[in-house]
Design a protein around this motif. Structure first.
Motif, PDB file in Angstrom:
ATOM      1  N   CYS A 438     -42.042 -10.153  98.232  1.00  0.00           N
ATOM      2  CA  CYS A 438     -40.734 -10.522  97.672  1.00  0.00           C
ATOM      3  C   CYS A 438     -39.723  -9.402  97.888  1.00  0.00           C
ATOM      4  N   ARG A 439     -38.502  -9.784  98.229  1.00  0.00           N
ATOM      5  CA  ARG A 439     -37.450  -8.792  98.460  1.00  0.00           C
ATOM      6  C   ARG A 439     -36.830  -8.299  97.161  1.00  0.00           C
ATOM      7  N   ASN A 440     -36.993  -9.054  96.099  1.00  0.00           N
ATOM      8  CA  ASN A 440     -36.380  -8.665  94.826  1.00  0.00           C
ATOM      9  C   ASN A 440     -37.432  -8.268  93.796  1.00  0.00           C
ATOM     10  N   ALA A 441     -38.571  -7.747  94.245  1.00  0.00           N
ATOM     11  CA  ALA A 441     -39.623  -7.334  93.322  1.00  0.00           C
ATOM     12  C   ALA A 441     -39.122  -6.241  92.396  1.00  0.00           C
ATOM     13  N   THR A 442     -39.383  -6.378  91.115  1.00  0.00           N
ATOM     14  CA  THR A 442     -38.900  -5.414  90.124  1.00  0.00           C
ATOM     15  C   THR A 442     -40.038  -4.974  89.209  1.00  0.00           C
ATOM     16  N   VAL A 443     -39.836  -3.811  88.612  1.00  0.00           N
ATOM     17  CA  VAL A 443     -40.811  -3.294  87.641  1.00  0.00           C
ATOM     18  C   VAL A 443     -40.846  -4.178  86.408  1.00  0.00           C
ATOM     19  N   SER A 444     -39.703  -4.760  86.072  1.00  0.00           N
ATOM     20  CA  SER A 444     -39.644  -5.611  84.867  1.00  0.00           C
ATOM     21  C   SER A 444     -40.561  -6.815  84.994  1.00  0.00           C
ATOM     22  N   ALA A 445     -40.736  -7.345  86.201  1.00  0.00           N
ATOM     23  CA  ALA A 445     -41.642  -8.474  86.397  1.00  0.00           C
ATOM     24  C   ALA A 445     -43.080  -8.075  86.080  1.00  0.00           C
ATOM     25  N   SER A 446     -43.463  -6.886  86.512  1.00  0.00           N
ATOM     26  CA  SER A 446     -44.823  -6.403  86.228  1.00  0.00           C
ATOM     27  C   SER A 446     -45.021  -6.187  84.738  1.00  0.00           C
ATOM     28  N   ARG A 447     -44.004  -5.629  84.069  1.00  0.00           N
ATOM     29  CA  ARG A 447     -44.114  -5.423  82.618  1.00  0.00           C
ATOM     30  C   ARG A 447     -44.214  -6.758  81.893  1.00  0.00           C
ATOM     31  N   ALA A 448     -43.398  -7.725  82.342  1.00  0.00           N
ATOM     32  CA  ALA A 448     -43.427  -9.042  81.705  1.00  0.00           C
ATOM     33  C   ALA A 448     -44.783  -9.714  81.902  1.00  0.00           C
ATOM     34  N   ALA A 449     -45.351  -9.594  83.096  1.00  0.00           N
ATOM     35  CA  ALA A 449     -46.665 -10.184  83.363  1.00  0.00           C
ATOM     36  C   ALA A 449     -47.737  -9.557  82.485  1.00  0.00           C
ATOM     37  N   SER A 450     -47.653  -8.232  82.326  1.00  0.00           N
ATOM     38  CA  SER A 450     -48.623  -7.534  81.489  1.00  0.00           C
ATOM     39  C   SER A 450     -48.506  -7.968  80.031  1.00  0.00           C
ATOM     40  N   GLU A 451     -47.282  -8.136  79.569  1.00  0.00           N
ATOM     41  CA  GLU A 451     -47.066  -8.556  78.184  1.00  0.00           C
ATOM     42  C   GLU A 451     -47.594  -9.965  77.954  1.00  0.00           C
ATOM     43  N   LEU A 452     -47.324 -10.863  78.903  1.00  0.00           N
ATOM     44  CA  LEU A 452     -47.818 -12.237  78.779  1.00  0.00           C
ATOM     45  C   LEU A 452     -49.348 -12.259  78.793  1.00  0.00           C
ATOM     46  N   ALA A 453     -49.956 -11.469  79.671  1.00  0.00           N
ATOM     47  CA  ALA A 453     -51.420 -11.433  79.755  1.00  0.00           C
ATOM     48  C   ALA A 453     -52.030 -10.890  78.473  1.00  0.00           C
ATOM     49  N   ASN A 454     -51.387  -9.882  77.859  1.00  0.00           N
ATOM     50  CA  ASN A 454     -51.896  -9.315  76.612  1.00  0.00           C
ATOM     51  C   ASN A 454     -51.843 -10.317  75.469  1.00  0.00           C
ATOM     52  N   ARG A 455     -50.989 -11.311  75.597  1.00  0.00           N
ATOM     53  CA  ARG A 455     -50.919 -12.366  74.577  1.00  0.00           C
ATOM     54  C   ARG A 455     -51.859 -13.517  74.883  1.00  0.00           C
ATOM     55  N   GLU A 471     -43.015 -14.555 103.849  1.00  0.00           N
ATOM     56  CA  GLU A 471     -42.458 -13.206 103.823  1.00  0.00           C
ATOM     57  C   GLU A 471     -41.004 -13.277 103.365  1.00  0.00           C
ATOM     58  N   ASN A 472     -40.474 -12.111 102.912  1.00  0.00           N
ATOM     59  CA  ASN A 472     -39.082 -12.021 102.468  1.00  0.00           C
ATOM     60  C   ASN A 472     -38.748 -13.114 101.447  1.00  0.00           C
ATOM     61  N   LEU A 473     -39.647 -13.263 100.454  1.00  0.00           N
ATOM     62  CA  LEU A 473     -39.487 -14.305  99.438  1.00  0.00           C
ATOM     63  C   LEU A 473     -38.586 -13.826  98.309  1.00  0.00           C
ATOM     64  N   GLU A 474     -38.087 -14.779  97.559  1.00  0.00           N
ATOM     65  CA  GLU A 474     -37.317 -14.478  96.347  1.00  0.00           C
ATOM     66  C   GLU A 474     -38.193 -14.804  95.132  1.00  0.00           C
ATOM     67  N   LEU A 475     -38.490 -13.810  94.344  1.00  0.00           N
ATOM     68  CA  LEU A 475     -39.276 -14.019  93.122  1.00  0.00           C
ATOM     69  C   LEU A 475     -38.380 -14.694  92.082  1.00  0.00           C
ATOM     70  N   LEU A 476     -38.705 -15.946  91.724  1.00  0.00           N
ATOM     71  CA  LEU A 476     -37.898 -16.685  90.758  1.00  0.00           C
ATOM     72  C   LEU A 476     -38.261 -16.329  89.323  1.00  0.00           C
ATOM     73  N   GLY A 477     -39.552 -16.133  89.068  1.00  0.00           N
ATOM     74  CA  GLY A 477     -39.955 -15.801  87.705  1.00  0.00           C
ATOM     75  C   GLY A 477     -41.443 -15.992  87.491  1.00  0.00           C
ATOM     76  N   LEU A 478     -41.826 -15.964  86.227  1.00  0.00           N
ATOM     77  CA  LEU A 478     -43.228 -16.073  85.837  1.00  0.00           C
ATOM     78  C   LEU A 478     -43.411 -17.239  84.877  1.00  0.00           C
ATOM     79  N   VAL A 479     -44.591 -17.819  84.928  1.00  0.00           N
ATOM     80  CA  VAL A 479     -44.949 -18.885  83.996  1.00  0.00           C
ATOM     81  C   VAL A 479     -46.212 -18.450  83.259  1.00  0.00           C
ATOM     82  N   GLY A 480     -46.174 -18.480  81.929  1.00  0.00           N
ATOM     83  CA  GLY A 480     -47.339 -18.145  81.117  1.00  0.00           C
ATOM     84  C   GLY A 480     -47.948 -19.413  80.542  1.00  0.00           C
ATOM     85  N   MET A 481     -49.244 -19.629  80.802  1.00  0.00           N
ATOM     86  CA  MET A 481     -49.908 -20.857  80.375  1.00  0.00           C
ATOM     87  C   MET A 481     -51.126 -20.553  79.516  1.00  0.00           C
ATOM     88  N   ALA A 482     -51.464 -21.496  78.675  1.00  0.00           N
ATOM     89  CA  ALA A 482     -52.655 -21.376  77.839  1.00  0.00           C
ATOM     90  C   ALA A 482     -53.008 -22.747  77.311  1.00  0.00           C
TER      91      ALA A 482
END
Length: 827
Positions: A438-455, A471-482
């Protein structure tokens, strides 16, 4: 392999279709001769039944109860002395009790048979370089299985190839989601739920294709090990059975002591041995509450009927009361505490609509017309349901933007992508895989994923690109499921906690997911030890060990489950509870209780019903034993002072089986009190009859005995013993009938309980009074029971005296209440 092979009969065999370069080209399978040799060496690929008890052994085991021994002894001596009516009545009780117990135990033997239905009836394997289809019982170690979606795996096998392969192992491991498989070896000792390089007997292939070499068959498989565990577990005696056995042993000792005392006194005074033997039989009959087995059975059967109306089917009568004694409920998570379906719980990103649109555009699953059910991967169904709430429909996507190319999900790449006709590429997968692309990869996405996983949420990254390359993708967001908690389960867990019942969650899911769900449900509160309340990544052996550990601590354990791996623990627990909707046949056969709605809240309702049944059985037992002690004291006192026997054995049986047992049947049907769930459960070591109950039994029984003995002496047995017996007989009958009204509560007065809240009791007492009065109107009945003629005023006197014990009991309740009131006011 380029795809699934067509099904073939055993007689058919065709060359394997051309395969791409790799291991599959070298996999020719066993020769037929070698397969035959290995079949003879290792045996058939079947779940064998362990050695079971003969039905005759099960039947004879029903006669080991001390109560049954006591009844058999009394019945046998009655028959030898020509008291055939006594012997027939006692024999009927013994046979009925033994038949019920036999049927209950024999049903439990069917659990192992149900394991056979889990195995695949046929399997496709490689033999001499050809793909053949044969009965799964003929699969041997070394065979190469050909797997595709919809197959049931025929043996435990190590994967040689896996193409987007996933299996449903929920019945074996408790894992709620399909398990992605890969031909990459995992370390020795890896937990069962994480053995991604192995497929297991009895599990289902949900997607993809694969080749696997058989490593274990029959009883050497993981399913076979569970069969061994199931056969090695023992049906645990319920608390009710143990407490009734304690009461029976106490009665047996007391009865034998008094019989020996009376016999010794009589022989010392010079009475004949036949006379003393008859006296001993009378005392034995007086001491035994013959109607108790029937009363307990009716109480439990009524509980079965009430619980069936509340979505709980009882397979073993004693299970109804056992739930009322439960101090620990070990429960599966998936489908019981949770809904059993994946759900999008949270969307992280700037544009949730765009995230869900892209997620729906990268799915192969299909929702049903109702928007709830559907076919396909549970994760994709959850995404489609979430997209539907935003008005996004997959069928419209396929119509407006048809797919051009698809890269299916694979456990190696951990992502899936679909290229649409408008040139847009939609990708979903693990964040760590998509971030480098992804071209717009951010640290905040990793933090958000970690927080969702911890829950405890399962995190999926959603991205979009242009053109076929990922390649050269745009990261739209994350989905947390359970798998979300059932709304009613939260209330039920709180109600169980208020009732003093611990809820322990046992699941095959990860520790993070389990603890997050446990906190949301209220199972795990701040400051509580997670290791005590939550058990994750458990195997069948772990579940069995957990149940046994709680039992060793003196707890009364209920265990719920739906998978094959739950069956041994269900059998080991004091009460096993199976899921009716999602549970396997093995689990239902091993259980005592089946929930037709798979709902934890139903268990809490059943606990309340079980407590009510126990209370009703205890007060009914006290009612019966007061009568038996009164009869025993009466006969003992008459023997000690040298009087004739006030009652003959047939009169005692009439009192115990008809006059006592009919009101007792009505007492056990008393409605449940509302406050039963507002107090802690009974201590596991608490006897059914404590000091207070035994004190009441002895005092009231002695009062009845002295009153009836006084009537007997007043009637002058030396002049007309039959008339004296008739008056004593009727006085005792009326006394015990009327005392039933006071037996309904130890604290509330007769009119506070409400005479019409148990109309059956009122009707039975009135009917029994009329029946007793009618004995004197029929000459044949008077002759059968050895009754002298009584005038109407004498029967009226007997009825009036019958009000004495119930009046004393009601006055004692009132005096106790008045003595407690000043203390309460002082406080």
């Amino acid at each position: 392999m380029n795809g699934p092979l067509p099904p073939m009969s055993r007689e058919q065999s065709v060359p394997v279709p051309p395969a791409p370069p790799g291991p599959a080209n070298t996999v020719l399978g066993l020769s037929r001769a070698e397969a035959t040799r290995r079949l003879a060496e290792h045996g058939r690929n079947e779940i064998q039944r362990e050695e079971t008890r003969s039905p005759w052994v099960v039947l004879l085991g029903q006669f080991r109860s001390p109560m049954i021994a006591l009844l058999l002894g009394a019945g046998g001596v009655s028959a030898l002395l020509g008291e055939h009516a006594d012997a027939i009545a006692i024999g009927a009780i013994v046979v009925l009790n033994a038949l019920i117990g036999f049927l209950q135990e024999f049903k439990a033997e069917q659990a192992l048979l149900a394991l056979r239905s889990m195995t695949a009836p046929r399997a496709r394997v490689m033999r001499d370089g050809y793909a053949v289809q044969l009965p799964s019982a003929e699969v041997v170690p070394g065979d190469v299985l050909l797997l595709e979606a919809g197959d049931v795996v025929a043996a435990d096998a190590h994967l040689l190839e896996a193409h987007a392969l996933a299996t449903n192992e929920a019945a074996l491991t408790g894992e709620s989601a399909p398990v992605d498989k890969a031909a990459r070896p995992v370390a020795e000792g890896t937990p069962l739920a994480q053995r991604t390089d192995t497929v297991f007997l009895g599990t289902a292939v949900t997607r993809g294709t694969g080749l696997a070499e058989v490593r274990a068959t029959g009883m050497r498989t993981e399913l076979g090990k569970i069969a061994h565990l199931l056969a090695s577990t023992q049906d645990t005696k319920t608390p009710l059975e143990e407490r009734l056995e304690q009461v029976t042993k106490t009665l047996l000792v007391a009865c034998l002591a008094i019989v020996v005392l009376v016999a010794a006194l009589g022989l010392w005074r010079g009475h004949g041995w036949m006379t003393m033997l008859l006296s001993s039989i009378s005392l034995a009959v007086a001491a035994v509450p013959e109607g108790l087995p029937a009363v307990v059975t009716i109480a439990l059967a009524m509980g079965v009927r009430r619980m069936a109306a509340r979505h709980a089917l009882v397979r073993r009568l004693q299970a109804v009361e056992t739930l009322g004694s439960a101090t620990v409920v070990c429960t599966d998570k998936t489908g019981t505490l949770t809904t059993g379906t994946m759900e999008v719980r949270e969307v992280w990103g700037d544009n949730s609509h765009a995230i869900l649109f892209a997620a729906a555009a990268c799915c192969d699953a299909s929702l049903g017309p109702d928007g709830k059910e559907g076919t396909g991967d549970p994760t994709e169904l959850a995404l489609l349901r979430a997209a539907l709430t935003r008005g996004i429909r997959r069928e419209e996507l396929e119509r407006d933007r048809p797919r051009v190319a698809v890269r299916p999900f694979d456990s190696e790449t951990k992502r899936m992508s679909i290229l649409r006709a408008d040139g847009a590429l939609y990708v979903k997968g693990a964040l760590e895989v998509l971030l480098p692309r992804c071209r717009n990869a951010t640290v905040s996405a990793s933090r958000a994923a970690s927080e969702l996983a911890n829950r405890g949420l399962r995190v999926l990254a959603i991205a979009r690109g242009e053109g076929p390359e990922e390649e050269n993708l745009e990261l739209l967001g994350l989905v947390g499921m359970a798998d979300p908690p059932r709304p009613e389960a939260v209330t039920a867990v709180a109600a169980a906690r208020a009732a003093g019942v611990r809820t322990v969650m046992i699941t095959g899911d990860s520790a993070e997911t389990a603890q997050a769900i446990g906190r949301e449900l209220g199972i795990l509160l701040p400051g509580e030890d997670a290791a005590e309340r939550i058990h994750a990544r458990v195997t069948a052996e772990d579940k069995l060990r957990i149940v046994r550990r709680w039992k060793e601590r003196g707890e009364v354990v209920a265990m719920t489950g739906d998978g094959v791996n739950d069956a041994p623990a269900l059998r080991e627990a004091h009460i096993g509870i199976a899921m009716g909707r999602t549970g396997t046949e093995v689990t239902r056969e091993a259980a005592d209780l089946v929930l037709t709605d798979d709902n934890f809240a139903t268990i809490v309702t059943a606990i309340r019903e079980g407590r009510a049944i126990y209370e009703n059985i205890r007060k009914t037992l006290v009612y019966l034993l007061v009568g038996n002690v009164g009869e025993l004291m009466l006969m003992l006192a008459a023997s000690l002072v040298g009087l004739p026997l006030p009652l003959v054995p047939l009169q005692l049986l009439w009192i115990n089986l008809v006059t006592d047992s009919l009101p007792a049947l009505a007492l056990v049907m008393d409605p449940a009190r509302a406050e039963l769930l507002n107090r802690p459960p009974r201590r596991p070591d608490e006897p059914m009859l404590g000091a207070a109950q035994w004190r009441a039994i002895l005092l009231v029984g002695t009062l009845e005995a002295l009153m009836v003995l006084g009537v007997f002496i007043w009637a002058d047995p030396a002049h007309d013993v039959d008339r004296a017996r008739a008056l004593a007989f009727s006085t005792l009958v009326f006394s015990e009938l009327l005392r039933a009204f006071a037996a309904r509560s130890t604290t509330r007065l007769f009119w506070e309980v409400g005479p019409f809240t148990n109309r059956l009791l009122l009707g039975i007492v009135l009917f029994s009074v009329g029946l007793q009065w009618g004995l004197y109107e029929l000459p044949a009945a008077r002759e059968l029971f050895g009754l002298g003629a009584l005038r109407p005023w004498e029967l009226g006197l007997a009825l009036a005296l019958g009000f004495v014990p119930v009046t004393v009991l009601e006055l004692s309740k009132l005096m106790r209440r008045l003595s407690l009131r000043p203390r309460a006011e002082a406080c």
